[in-house]
Design an enzyme around this catalytic site. Structure first.
Site, PDB file in Angstrom:
ATOM      1  N   SER A 134       0.833  -1.203   0.000  1.00 41.39           N
ATOM      2  CA  SER A 134       0.000   0.000   0.000  1.00 41.39           C
ATOM      3  C   SER A 134       0.871   1.258   0.000  1.00 41.39           C
ATOM      4  O   SER A 134       1.554   1.520  -0.996  1.00 41.39           O
ATOM      5  CB  SER A 134      -0.973  -0.054   1.189  1.00 41.39           C
ATOM      6  OG  SER A 134      -2.004   0.891   1.045  1.00 41.39           O
ATOM      7  N   HIS A 170      -4.686  -1.570  -4.102  1.00 44.34           N
ATOM      8  CA  HIS A 170      -6.048  -1.995  -3.707  1.00 44.34           C
ATOM      9  C   HIS A 170      -7.039  -1.756  -4.842  1.00 44.34           C
ATOM     10  O   HIS A 170      -8.155  -1.268  -4.631  1.00 44.34           O
ATOM     11  CB  HIS A 170      -6.484  -1.253  -2.440  1.00 44.34           C
ATOM     12  CG  HIS A 170      -5.494  -1.339  -1.322  1.00 44.34           C
ATOM     13  ND1 HIS A 170      -5.010  -2.527  -0.852  1.00 44.34           N
ATOM     14  CD2 HIS A 170      -4.885  -0.357  -0.589  1.00 44.34           C
ATOM     15  CE1 HIS A 170      -4.144  -2.292   0.133  1.00 44.34           C
ATOM     16  NE2 HIS A 170      -4.044  -0.988   0.301  1.00 44.34           N
TER      17      HIS A 170
END
Length: 246
Positions: A134, A170
Protein backbone atom coordinates in the site's frame (compact mmCIF):
# COMPACT_ATOMS: atom_id res chain seq x y z
CA UNK A 1 24.54 -11.60 -0.85
CA UNK A 2 22.29 -8.98 -2.45
CA UNK A 3 20.03 -8.83 -5.49
CA UNK A 4 21.86 -8.94 -8.81
CA UNK A 5 20.49 -5.53 -9.79
CA UNK A 6 18.31 -2.86 -8.14
CA UNK A 7 15.02 -4.57 -7.26
CA UNK A 8 11.65 -3.32 -6.00
CA UNK A 9 8.64 -5.48 -5.11
CA UNK A 10 5.59 -3.18 -4.92
CA UNK A 11 2.49 -4.86 -3.53
CA UNK A 12 -1.07 -4.74 -2.30
CA UNK A 13 -0.47 -7.69 0.01
CA UNK A 14 2.11 -9.67 1.92
CA UNK A 15 0.31 -10.33 5.22
CA UNK A 16 -2.27 -12.85 6.41
CA UNK A 17 -3.65 -14.19 9.68
CA UNK A 18 -1.39 -16.70 11.37
CA UNK A 19 -2.26 -19.96 13.06
CA UNK A 20 -0.79 -18.85 16.40
CA UNK A 21 0.01 -15.21 15.65
CA UNK A 22 -2.08 -12.26 14.54
CA UNK A 23 0.01 -11.79 11.38
CA UNK A 24 2.29 -13.96 9.27
CA UNK A 25 4.20 -13.08 6.13
CA UNK A 26 2.46 -14.30 3.00
CA UNK A 27 4.05 -15.26 -0.31
CA UNK A 28 4.86 -11.75 -1.53
CA UNK A 29 7.20 -11.08 1.39
CA UNK A 30 8.84 -14.46 0.95
CA UNK A 31 9.30 -13.71 -2.75
CA UNK A 32 11.05 -10.42 -1.96
CA UNK A 33 13.41 -12.37 0.31
CA UNK A 34 14.02 -14.94 -2.42
CA UNK A 35 14.89 -12.19 -4.91
CA UNK A 36 17.46 -10.80 -2.49
CA UNK A 37 19.60 -13.92 -2.88
CA UNK A 38 19.74 -14.53 0.88
CA UNK A 39 20.23 -18.30 1.07
CA UNK A 40 21.97 -20.58 3.54
CA UNK A 41 21.40 -18.24 6.49
CA UNK A 42 18.59 -16.32 8.16
CA UNK A 43 17.51 -13.46 5.85
CA UNK A 44 17.86 -9.95 7.25
CA UNK A 45 14.67 -7.90 6.87
CA UNK A 46 14.15 -4.32 8.00
CA UNK A 47 10.58 -3.36 8.89
CA UNK A 48 9.66 0.33 8.54
CA UNK A 49 6.31 1.37 10.04
CA UNK A 50 6.50 5.15 9.53
CA UNK A 51 3.19 5.24 7.63
CA UNK A 52 1.32 4.10 10.75
CA UNK A 53 3.32 6.24 13.15
CA UNK A 54 5.63 3.39 14.20
CA UNK A 55 2.70 1.76 16.02
CA UNK A 56 4.28 -0.52 18.60
CA UNK A 57 1.59 -3.21 18.33
CA UNK A 58 2.32 -3.60 14.61
CA UNK A 59 6.06 -3.73 15.21
CA UNK A 60 5.40 -6.54 17.69
CA UNK A 61 3.24 -8.38 15.15
CA UNK A 62 5.88 -8.02 12.44
CA UNK A 63 8.50 -9.33 14.85
CA UNK A 64 6.34 -12.39 15.51
CA UNK A 65 5.76 -12.85 11.77
CA UNK A 66 9.52 -12.74 11.20
CA UNK A 67 10.13 -15.30 13.95
CA UNK A 68 7.67 -17.70 12.35
CA UNK A 69 9.21 -17.13 8.88
CA UNK A 70 12.78 -17.59 10.11
CA UNK A 71 13.87 -14.03 9.35
CA UNK A 72 16.03 -11.71 11.45
CA UNK A 73 13.91 -8.55 11.72
CA UNK A 74 15.28 -5.07 12.43
CA UNK A 75 12.55 -2.47 13.08
CA UNK A 76 13.44 1.08 12.07
CA UNK A 77 11.39 3.59 14.08
CA UNK A 78 11.54 7.37 13.61
CA UNK A 79 9.09 8.35 16.40
CA UNK A 80 9.84 10.04 18.75
CA UNK A 81 13.43 9.82 17.48
CA UNK A 82 15.32 7.27 15.38
CA UNK A 83 15.88 4.05 17.31
CA UNK A 84 19.13 3.43 15.39
CA UNK A 85 22.09 5.82 15.48
CA UNK A 86 23.62 4.95 12.11
CA UNK A 87 20.56 4.44 9.92
CA UNK A 88 22.46 4.16 6.65
CA UNK A 89 24.74 1.36 7.87
CA UNK A 90 21.76 -0.51 9.32
CA UNK A 91 19.77 -0.26 6.08
CA UNK A 92 22.71 -1.32 3.92
CA UNK A 93 23.18 -4.46 6.04
CA UNK A 94 19.71 -5.74 5.14
CA UNK A 95 18.61 -8.15 2.44
CA UNK A 96 15.09 -6.70 2.23
CA UNK A 97 13.31 -3.57 3.41
CA UNK A 98 9.57 -4.08 4.03
CA UNK A 99 7.50 -0.88 4.38
CA UNK A 100 4.11 -1.00 6.08
CA UNK A 101 0.98 0.67 4.71
CA UNK A 102 -0.76 3.73 6.15
CA UNK A 103 -0.28 7.38 5.23
CA UNK A 104 2.08 7.74 2.30
CA UNK A 105 2.00 11.56 2.65
CA UNK A 106 3.19 11.40 6.25
CA UNK A 107 5.74 8.72 5.40
CA UNK A 108 7.31 10.89 2.70
CA UNK A 109 7.50 13.96 4.93
CA UNK A 110 9.12 12.12 7.84
CA UNK A 111 11.55 10.18 5.65
CA UNK A 112 12.75 13.39 4.02
CA UNK A 113 13.31 15.12 7.36
CA UNK A 114 15.60 12.26 8.40
CA UNK A 115 17.26 11.78 4.99
CA UNK A 116 15.86 8.26 4.69
CA UNK A 117 14.81 8.95 1.09
CA UNK A 118 18.49 9.28 0.12
CA UNK A 119 19.57 6.30 2.25
CA UNK A 120 16.98 4.02 0.66
CA UNK A 121 18.05 5.05 -2.84
CA UNK A 122 21.63 4.07 -2.01
CA UNK A 123 20.39 0.78 -0.58
CA UNK A 124 18.33 0.07 -3.71
CA UNK A 125 21.29 0.83 -5.97
CA UNK A 126 23.49 -1.49 -3.87
CA UNK A 127 21.12 -4.48 -4.16
CA UNK A 128 18.94 -4.30 -1.05
CA UNK A 129 15.44 -5.31 -2.18
CA UNK A 130 12.92 -2.54 -1.46
CA UNK A 131 9.37 -3.73 -0.91
CA UNK A 132 6.15 -2.98 0.90
CA UNK A 133 2.38 -2.85 0.90
CA UNK A 134 0.00 0.00 0.00
CA UNK A 135 1.81 3.18 1.13
CA UNK A 136 4.89 0.95 1.16
CA UNK A 137 4.27 0.38 -2.55
CA UNK A 138 3.23 3.90 -3.58
CA UNK A 139 6.32 5.49 -2.04
CA UNK A 140 8.73 4.06 -4.65
CA UNK A 141 6.84 5.57 -7.61
CA UNK A 142 6.23 9.14 -8.79
CA UNK A 143 2.78 9.13 -7.24
CA UNK A 144 -0.62 7.53 -7.08
CA UNK A 145 -3.96 7.67 -5.28
CA UNK A 146 -4.14 7.96 -1.50
CA UNK A 147 -6.50 8.46 1.42
CA UNK A 148 -3.70 10.16 3.40
CA UNK A 149 -5.62 13.44 3.44
CA UNK A 150 -9.04 12.09 4.33
CA UNK A 151 -11.64 9.51 3.28
CA UNK A 152 -11.93 11.03 -0.21
CA UNK A 153 -9.14 9.68 -2.41
CA UNK A 154 -6.73 12.29 -3.74
CA UNK A 155 -3.56 12.24 -5.81
CA UNK A 156 -0.07 12.28 -4.39
CA UNK A 157 2.51 13.36 -6.97
CA UNK A 158 5.70 13.94 -4.98
CA UNK A 159 6.67 10.39 -4.01
CA UNK A 160 10.28 9.19 -4.20
CA UNK A 161 10.24 8.57 -7.95
CA UNK A 162 12.74 5.71 -8.02
CA UNK A 163 10.29 4.19 -10.51
CA UNK A 164 9.08 6.61 -13.24
CA UNK A 165 5.43 5.50 -13.11
CA UNK A 166 2.30 6.06 -11.11
CA UNK A 167 1.04 3.33 -8.80
CA UNK A 168 -2.46 2.20 -7.96
CA UNK A 169 -2.97 -0.07 -4.95
CA UNK A 170 -6.05 -2.00 -3.71
CA UNK A 171 -7.39 -1.78 -7.24
CA UNK A 172 -10.14 -4.34 -6.71
CA UNK A 173 -11.13 -3.65 -3.10
CA UNK A 174 -11.52 0.15 -3.12
CA UNK A 175 -14.03 1.12 -5.77
CA UNK A 176 -12.73 4.68 -6.01
CA UNK A 177 -9.20 3.75 -7.04
CA UNK A 178 -9.72 2.72 -10.68
CA UNK A 179 -11.76 5.74 -11.82
CA UNK A 180 -9.41 8.17 -10.11
CA UNK A 181 -6.33 6.51 -11.63
CA UNK A 182 -7.95 6.75 -15.08
CA UNK A 183 -8.80 10.44 -14.56
CA UNK A 184 -5.30 11.29 -13.32
CA UNK A 185 -3.62 9.50 -16.21
CA UNK A 186 -6.03 11.11 -18.68
CA UNK A 187 -5.25 14.66 -17.53
CA UNK A 188 -1.51 14.04 -17.19
CA UNK A 189 -1.36 14.31 -13.40
CA UNK A 190 0.07 10.78 -13.35
CA UNK A 191 2.26 9.14 -15.99
CA UNK A 192 1.76 5.53 -17.07
CA UNK A 193 0.43 3.88 -13.92
CA UNK A 194 0.90 0.32 -12.69
CA UNK A 195 -1.86 -1.07 -10.47
CA UNK A 196 -2.37 -4.13 -8.28
CA UNK A 197 -5.37 -5.99 -6.93
CA UNK A 198 -5.11 -7.09 -3.31
CA UNK A 199 -2.68 -9.98 -3.06
CA UNK A 200 -0.66 -8.95 -6.13
CA UNK A 201 2.87 -7.57 -6.41
CA UNK A 202 4.94 -6.03 -9.20
CA UNK A 203 8.64 -6.88 -9.56
CA UNK A 204 10.99 -4.26 -11.02
CA UNK A 205 14.62 -4.79 -12.03
CA UNK A 206 16.10 -1.34 -12.27
CA UNK A 207 13.09 0.61 -13.52
CA UNK A 208 11.77 -2.20 -15.74
CA UNK A 209 8.60 -4.05 -14.80
CA UNK A 210 9.65 -7.67 -15.25
CA UNK A 211 6.83 -9.64 -13.67
CA UNK A 212 3.54 -9.56 -11.80
CA UNK A 213 3.18 -12.15 -9.03
CA UNK A 214 0.31 -13.07 -6.74
CA UNK A 215 -0.31 -14.84 -3.44
CA UNK A 216 -4.05 -15.20 -4.17
CA UNK A 217 -5.63 -16.81 -7.26
CA UNK A 218 -7.80 -14.90 -9.72
CA UNK A 219 -6.20 -11.51 -9.05
CA UNK A 220 -4.72 -9.12 -11.59
CA UNK A 221 -2.25 -6.34 -12.29
CA UNK A 222 -2.94 -3.49 -14.70
CA UNK A 223 -1.08 -0.92 -16.78
CA UNK A 224 -2.98 2.31 -17.40
CA UNK A 225 -1.70 4.51 -20.23
CA UNK A 226 -2.73 7.69 -22.03
CA UNK A 227 -2.78 7.32 -25.79
CA UNK A 228 -4.00 10.04 -28.16
CA UNK A 229 -6.02 11.68 -25.40
CA UNK A 230 -7.75 8.50 -24.27
CA UNK A 231 -6.93 6.06 -21.48
CA UNK A 232 -6.29 2.37 -22.02
CA UNK A 233 -6.01 -0.32 -19.36
CA UNK A 234 -4.06 -3.53 -20.00
CA UNK A 235 -4.49 -6.46 -17.65
CA UNK A 236 -1.32 -8.35 -16.75
CA UNK A 237 -1.84 -11.91 -15.50
CA UNK A 238 0.30 -12.57 -12.42
CA UNK A 239 2.24 -15.73 -11.76
CA UNK A 240 0.79 -17.46 -8.70
CA UNK A 241 3.47 -17.88 -6.03
CA UNK A 242 3.73 -21.03 -3.92
CA UNK A 243 2.37 -20.98 -0.37
CA UNK A 244 5.04 -20.31 2.27
CA UNK A 245 6.00 -23.31 4.31
CA UNK A 246 4.28 -23.25 7.69
Amino acid sequence: MTASEPTIVATSGGHRLGDRTRVTFHSLVHHAVELSGAHGRRPRVMYIGTAIGDAEHMTARMSEAARVAGFDLTPLALFPMPNIEDIESAVLEQDVVWVMGGSVANLLAVWRVHGLDRVLRRAWESGVVLSGVSAGSLCWFRGGTTDSFGPRLRPVTDALGYLPYGNGVHYDSDEGRRPLVHALVRDGTLPETHCTDDGVGLVYRGTRLVEAVAELPGKGAYIVRRESGTVSEERVEPRLLPEPRR
